[in-house]
Enzyme design. Sequence first.
Site, PDB file in Angstrom:
ATOM      1  N   LYS A 189     133.351 -42.777  49.553  1.00 33.18           N
ATOM      2  CA  LYS A 189     133.731 -43.565  48.373  1.00 33.18           C
ATOM      3  C   LYS A 189     134.257 -42.615  47.317  1.00 33.18           C
ATOM      4  CE  LYS A 189     131.972 -44.896  44.540  1.00 33.18           C
ATOM      5  NZ  LYS A 189     133.163 -44.769  43.666  1.00 33.18           N
ATOM      6  N   GLU A 264     124.602 -32.927  44.364  1.00 33.73           N
ATOM      7  CA  GLU A 264     125.156 -31.844  43.555  1.00 33.73           C
ATOM      8  C   GLU A 264     125.411 -32.479  42.197  1.00 33.73           C
ATOM      9  OE1 GLU A 264     127.029 -29.738  41.514  1.00 33.73           O
ATOM     10  OE2 GLU A 264     128.832 -30.045  42.700  1.00 33.73           O
ATOM     11  N   CYS A 298     131.040 -28.994  36.805  1.00 29.77           N
ATOM     12  CA  CYS A 298     129.579 -29.110  36.799  1.00 29.77           C
ATOM     13  C   CYS A 298     128.900 -27.790  36.479  1.00 29.77           C
ATOM     14  CB  CYS A 298     129.101 -29.642  38.142  1.00 29.77           C
ATOM     15  SG  CYS A 298     129.775 -28.745  39.530  1.00 29.77           S
ATOM     16  N   GLU A 399     124.397 -32.090  29.005  1.00 28.06           N
ATOM     17  CA  GLU A 399     125.696 -31.764  29.587  1.00 28.06           C
ATOM     18  C   GLU A 399     126.754 -32.604  28.864  1.00 28.06           C
ATOM     19  OE1 GLU A 399     126.685 -33.195  33.683  1.00 28.06           O
ATOM     20  OE2 GLU A 399     127.303 -31.127  34.010  1.00 28.06           O
TER      21      GLU A 399
HETATM   22  P1  NAI Z   1     128.768 -40.692  38.004  1.00 25.15           P
HETATM   23  O1  NAI Z   1     127.742 -39.772  38.538  1.00 25.15           O
HETATM   24  O2  NAI Z   1     128.259 -42.040  37.591  1.00 25.15           O
HETATM   25  O3  NAI Z   1     129.925 -40.907  39.092  1.00 25.15           O
HETATM   26  C1  NAI Z   1     130.146 -40.084  40.214  1.00 25.15           C
HETATM   27  C2  NAI Z   1     130.381 -40.929  41.449  1.00 25.15           C
HETATM   28  O4  NAI Z   1     129.232 -41.734  41.700  1.00 25.15           O
HETATM   29  C3  NAI Z   1     131.551 -41.916  41.335  1.00 25.15           C
HETATM   30  O5  NAI Z   1     132.174 -42.052  42.593  1.00 25.15           O
HETATM   31  C4  NAI Z   1     130.851 -43.209  40.970  1.00 25.15           C
HETATM   32  O6  NAI Z   1     131.582 -44.353  41.303  1.00 25.15           O
HETATM   33  C5  NAI Z   1     129.589 -43.107  41.787  1.00 25.15           C
HETATM   34  N1  NAI Z   1     128.468 -43.924  41.283  1.00 25.15           N
HETATM   35  C6  NAI Z   1     128.216 -44.308  40.004  1.00 25.15           C
HETATM   36  N2  NAI Z   1     127.085 -45.013  39.936  1.00 25.15           N
HETATM   37  C7  NAI Z   1     126.605 -45.116  41.197  1.00 25.15           C
HETATM   38  C8  NAI Z   1     125.452 -45.728  41.776  1.00 25.15           C
HETATM   39  N3  NAI Z   1     124.586 -46.396  41.032  1.00 25.15           N
HETATM   40  N4  NAI Z   1     125.259 -45.601  43.114  1.00 25.15           N
HETATM   41  C9  NAI Z   1     126.123 -44.903  43.874  1.00 25.15           C
HETATM   42  N5  NAI Z   1     127.230 -44.316  43.384  1.00 25.15           N
HETATM   43  C10 NAI Z   1     127.471 -44.411  42.063  1.00 25.15           C
HETATM   44  O7  NAI Z   1     129.502 -39.964  36.808  1.00 25.15           O
HETATM   45  P2  NAI Z   1     130.472 -40.550  35.677  1.00 25.15           P
HETATM   46  O8  NAI Z   1     129.878 -41.763  35.074  1.00 25.15           O
HETATM   47  O9  NAI Z   1     131.844 -40.648  36.185  1.00 25.15           O
HETATM   48  O10 NAI Z   1     130.426 -39.338  34.614  1.00 25.15           O
HETATM   49  C11 NAI Z   1     129.339 -39.227  33.718  1.00 25.15           C
HETATM   50  C12 NAI Z   1     128.871 -37.804  33.612  1.00 25.15           C
HETATM   51  O11 NAI Z   1     128.497 -37.315  34.887  1.00 25.15           O
HETATM   52  C13 NAI Z   1     129.891 -36.784  33.136  1.00 25.15           C
HETATM   53  O12 NAI Z   1     130.021 -36.771  31.748  1.00 25.15           O
HETATM   54  C14 NAI Z   1     129.292 -35.504  33.656  1.00 25.15           C
HETATM   55  O13 NAI Z   1     128.289 -35.071  32.788  1.00 25.15           O
HETATM   56  C15 NAI Z   1     128.673 -35.914  34.971  1.00 25.15           C
HETATM   57  N6  NAI Z   1     129.528 -35.594  36.135  1.00 25.15           N
HETATM   58  C16 NAI Z   1     129.226 -34.497  36.875  1.00 25.15           C
HETATM   59  C17 NAI Z   1     130.030 -34.124  37.927  1.00 25.15           C
HETATM   60  C18 NAI Z   1     129.715 -32.925  38.749  1.00 25.15           C
HETATM   61  O14 NAI Z   1     130.621 -32.303  39.293  1.00 25.15           O
HETATM   62  N7  NAI Z   1     128.465 -32.579  38.937  1.00 25.15           N
HETATM   63  C19 NAI Z   1     131.241 -34.862  38.258  1.00 25.15           C
HETATM   64  C20 NAI Z   1     131.445 -36.056  37.476  1.00 25.15           C
HETATM   65  C21 NAI Z   1     130.611 -36.373  36.442  1.00 25.15           C
END
Ligand code: NAI
Length: 499
Positions: A189, A264, A298, A399
């Site tokens: 996904k 991660e 990240c 973060e």
């Molecule tokens: P997120 O963690 O919600 O999204 C990442 C992925 O998870 C996307 O594909 C999203 O559709 C999916 N997702 C969201 N909720 C889910 C759920 N309940 N069950 C399964 N999959 C789910 O991150 P978001 O909202 O895009 O960004 C928010 C914050 O997350 C950012 O400000 C940053 O701090 C952090 N982040 C960290 C990343 C990293 O590389 N570790 C990458 C992206 C965001």
Amino acid sequence: MSHIANLTAPNGINYTQPLGLFIDNEWVASKKEDRIISINPADESEICSEEAAGSEDVDIAVNAARRAFDGKWREMDTSFRGDLLHKLATLVEQHADVLATIDAWDNGKTYNAARNEDVPDSVAILKYYAGWADKIHGTVIEPNPSRMAYTSREPIGVCGAIIPWNFPLVNIVTKLGPALAAGNTLVVKVAEQTPLSALYFANLVKEAGFPRGVVNVLNGMGREAGTAIAAHPGIDMISFTGSTPTGREILKTAAVNMKRVILETGGKSPLIVFKDADLEQAVRWGHRGIMSNQGQVCSATSRIFVHEDVYDRFLALYKDEVQKVSQVGDPFKEDTFQGPQVSKAQFDRVSSYIDTGKREGAKLLCGGEACKNMSGKGLYIAPTVFTDVSDSMTISRDEVFGPFVVISKFNEEKEAIKRANDSVFGLGAAVFTRDISRALSVSKKIESGTVWINSSNDSDGRVPFGGFKQSGIGLELGELGLAAYTISKSVFINLNSKL
Ligand code: NAI
Ligand code: MG
């Protein structure tokens, strides 16, 4: 509705963009009849809209992946699996300009970074794991003359991969490479903010010759498609990259059938500058380590600790570096260093942390506001540097995920280590010193999955990457990243047949 669109990107490149769900090597419509609109963050214009998967679509994709796992894929000679991954790497290389264009358009990262970093890094990761495909084997253990045992390393089964938006292509191959090398099948996904390069990549998977169902790529919302993957009893393992709260939720949901889980997640990585450091180099790395990719990394070194004797000089040089290097603007322009934040949600999030920093009384060295492109549009944030922060401030603890850094001074080595470790996260850390003993002893005491000595955010597909504490569970990349996609089976042999 047709599942492709002919698009012309802002740099004039013309290409065919798939818009459907990629299941069983076919492009299909969502059963939910739902779509997601893709936005160009440089001016908030609409690019196109794509099919959005719901739980029924996830179910269909999981069934396809299961059939593939139980079929030809399982019986394939392992070196042939390697050949397919090699072919895919070559195709990504051949389509580098289009893939980089799509990510610059859809994500807002600079074309230069996408073309010279994301795409080559993705090719290197695919080639690295292609080489592993026929070198996965177990061991023989002989406890005594009447007993022998051997282990074999088997694929886990159907794996779910949930991808974030910050490195759309690198993140997909980081999971796909080892999963396929080890003989698993995949339901991916992609992030709803940046699905376009992954959908284009799915066509390359098909062209490389992977059997149907081995790789399935779905665009969809986290709450629906993401949750459906985490909960699905037909998925044996899940690998997630994204925020710590979402990771925690996935861990809970995945407990239904005790999926293997790799997470991660977030970070607030420290960068420590001792007084004997090469200050100019520390400034350059300290700038790239947080400001690259619009700060959406990240493991970005977002907390800088500088020895008090060199603090004022460091700040002066850091401000110069921001002014000299952090050219904000159109991702397709040659001299742009920083494009827009990926989405309105991220733009608002970073803006609100800027307000918080001001409210908490931190000193603003530069930035601290949104900035618009020449037509007054776009999700741009000026590179923002807060100094004289205290460790208890929200901006020192959360973060932020933007071009946003906090800098403070320290006196003793012990103090620097203690403060660096004072975080729920433990992803990366950087140490600047010319004293090798100090570099190694500080590295030993730092609580993080990666330490950079005299650099920041070096990464390589051959080197494992993962987090301590709430920055994650398990590892990606390198040999250990491959091991995560295998399960070891032990077979005992009774050599004399007697009880
Ligand atoms: P997120 O963690 O919600 O999204 C990442 C992925 O998870 C996307 O594909 C999203 O559709 C999916 N997702 C969201 N909720 C889910 C759920 N309940 N069950 C399964 N999959 C789910 O991150 P978001 O909202 O895009 O960004 C928010 C914050 O997350 C950012 O400000 C940053 O701090 C952090 N982040 C960290 C990343 C990293 O590389 N570790 C990458 C992206 C965001
Ligand atoms: Mg977008």
